[in-house]
Scaffold this motif. Structure first.
Motif, short mmCIF file in Angstrom:
data_model
loop_
_atom_site.label_atom_id
_atom_site.label_comp_id
_atom_site.label_asym_id
_atom_site.label_seq_id
_atom_site.Cartn_x
_atom_site.Cartn_y
_atom_site.Cartn_z
N THR A 1 1.77 71.87 18.74
CA THR A 1 0.67 71.00 18.33
C THR A 1 -0.14 70.55 19.54
O THR A 1 -1.38 70.57 19.51
N ALA A 2 0.54 70.17 20.62
CA ALA A 2 -0.17 69.76 21.84
C ALA A 2 -0.97 70.91 22.43
O ALA A 2 -2.07 70.71 22.95
N LEU A 3 -0.44 72.12 22.32
CA LEU A 3 -1.17 73.29 22.81
C LEU A 3 -2.50 73.42 22.08
O LEU A 3 -3.54 73.65 22.70
N GLY A 4 -2.47 73.25 20.76
CA GLY A 4 -3.71 73.32 19.99
C GLY A 4 -4.69 72.21 20.34
O GLY A 4 -5.91 72.40 20.27
N MET A 5 -4.17 71.06 20.73
CA MET A 5 -5.02 69.92 21.05
C MET A 5 -5.50 69.94 22.50
O MET A 5 -6.36 69.14 22.88
N SER A 6 -4.97 70.83 23.33
CA SER A 6 -5.29 70.82 24.75
C SER A 6 -6.61 71.50 25.08
O SER A 6 -7.06 71.41 26.23
N ASP A 7 -7.22 72.17 24.11
CA ASP A 7 -8.48 72.90 24.35
C ASP A 7 -8.37 73.81 25.55
O ASP A 7 -9.13 73.71 26.52
N GLY A 8 -7.37 74.70 25.49
CA GLY A 8 -7.19 75.66 26.59
C GLY A 8 -6.76 74.99 27.89
O GLY A 8 -7.15 75.42 28.97
N PHE A 9 -5.95 73.95 27.76
CA PHE A 9 -5.41 73.20 28.91
C PHE A 9 -6.50 72.43 29.66
O PHE A 9 -6.32 72.08 30.82
N SER A 10 -7.62 72.15 29.01
CA SER A 10 -8.69 71.40 29.68
C SER A 10 -8.56 69.89 29.48
O SER A 10 -9.24 69.13 30.16
N ARG A 11 -7.70 69.46 28.57
CA ARG A 11 -7.49 68.03 28.34
C ARG A 11 -6.13 67.64 28.92
O ARG A 11 -5.09 68.14 28.48
N PRO A 12 -6.11 66.75 29.90
CA PRO A 12 -4.86 66.43 30.61
C PRO A 12 -3.78 65.81 29.74
O PRO A 12 -2.60 66.14 29.92
N GLY A 13 -4.12 64.94 28.81
CA GLY A 13 -3.10 64.29 27.97
C GLY A 13 -2.30 65.29 27.15
O GLY A 13 -1.07 65.39 27.31
N THR B 1 -2.17 68.45 27.48
CA THR B 1 -1.55 69.44 28.37
C THR B 1 -0.24 68.90 28.94
O THR B 1 0.76 69.63 29.02
N SER B 2 -0.22 67.63 29.31
CA SER B 2 1.01 67.01 29.82
C SER B 2 2.08 66.96 28.74
O SER B 2 3.26 67.24 29.02
N VAL B 3 1.69 66.61 27.53
CA VAL B 3 2.65 66.58 26.42
C VAL B 3 3.18 67.99 26.17
O VAL B 3 4.38 68.19 25.98
N PHE B 4 2.29 68.98 26.21
CA PHE B 4 2.70 70.37 26.04
C PHE B 4 3.76 70.76 27.06
O PHE B 4 4.82 71.30 26.71
N LEU B 5 3.50 70.49 28.33
CA LEU B 5 4.43 70.89 29.39
C LEU B 5 5.78 70.18 29.28
O LEU B 5 6.84 70.81 29.43
N ALA B 6 5.76 68.89 28.98
CA ALA B 6 7.01 68.13 28.85
C ALA B 6 7.81 68.61 27.64
O ALA B 6 9.02 68.86 27.73
#
Length: 134
Positions: free
Chosen positions: A18-30, A32-37
């Motif tokens: 879900t965070a991956l979809g919300m990251s806009d290609g890893f351009s949104r830090p929040g 993207t951080s949730v995705f990585l964690a």
């Protein structure tokens, strides 16, 4: 405990997807951080659970539960359309996961890899010409 860790890892899989979809290609830090964690926690849990549950079963459960939760969340938030047919198929995934848990594990057959040099697959010291080939 391995099944609990596996299911928790599947929840984290849904979080990272879900965070991956919300990251806009890893351009949104929040996101993207949730995705990585969440990705890190999910993979660590899957890796640990796979030491106790056969990898085929563990991976199928991890993917199935994670995918079902991801779709269910998307439908609940309105980012994906919901339909009775989708709900039936998601229930089918959940039923398959439950089935994998209920199926008794058969004993493993065939040789296992030795973890130590000079050891037989069962961990006992190896003897004879086979132990010299290592």
């Amino acid at each position: 405990m391995p099944w609990f860790v596996l299911l928790a890892s599947a929840v984290f899989e849904a979080v990272w997807a879900t965070a991956l979809g919300m990251s806009d290609g890893f351009s949104r830090p929040g996101p993207t951080s949730v995705f990585l964690a969440a990705l890190t926690v999910s993979m660590l849990g899957l890796g640990w659970a796979a030491q106790h549950i056969p990898i085929g079963t563990a991976y199928a459960v991890w993917v199935g539960v994670g995918a079902a939760l991801t779709v269910a969340y998307a439908m609940a938030t309105g980012s994906e359309s919901a339909s009775p047919v989708k709900v039936v198929f998601l229930a089918g995934i959940v039923a398959a996961v439950i089935g994998l848990k209920l199926v008794p594990e058969s004993p493993r057959t065939g040789p296992r890899r030795s973890s130590g040099k000079g050891r037989a697959p069962d961990g006992a010291p190896a003897h004879g010409p086979e132990s010299d080939r290592r």
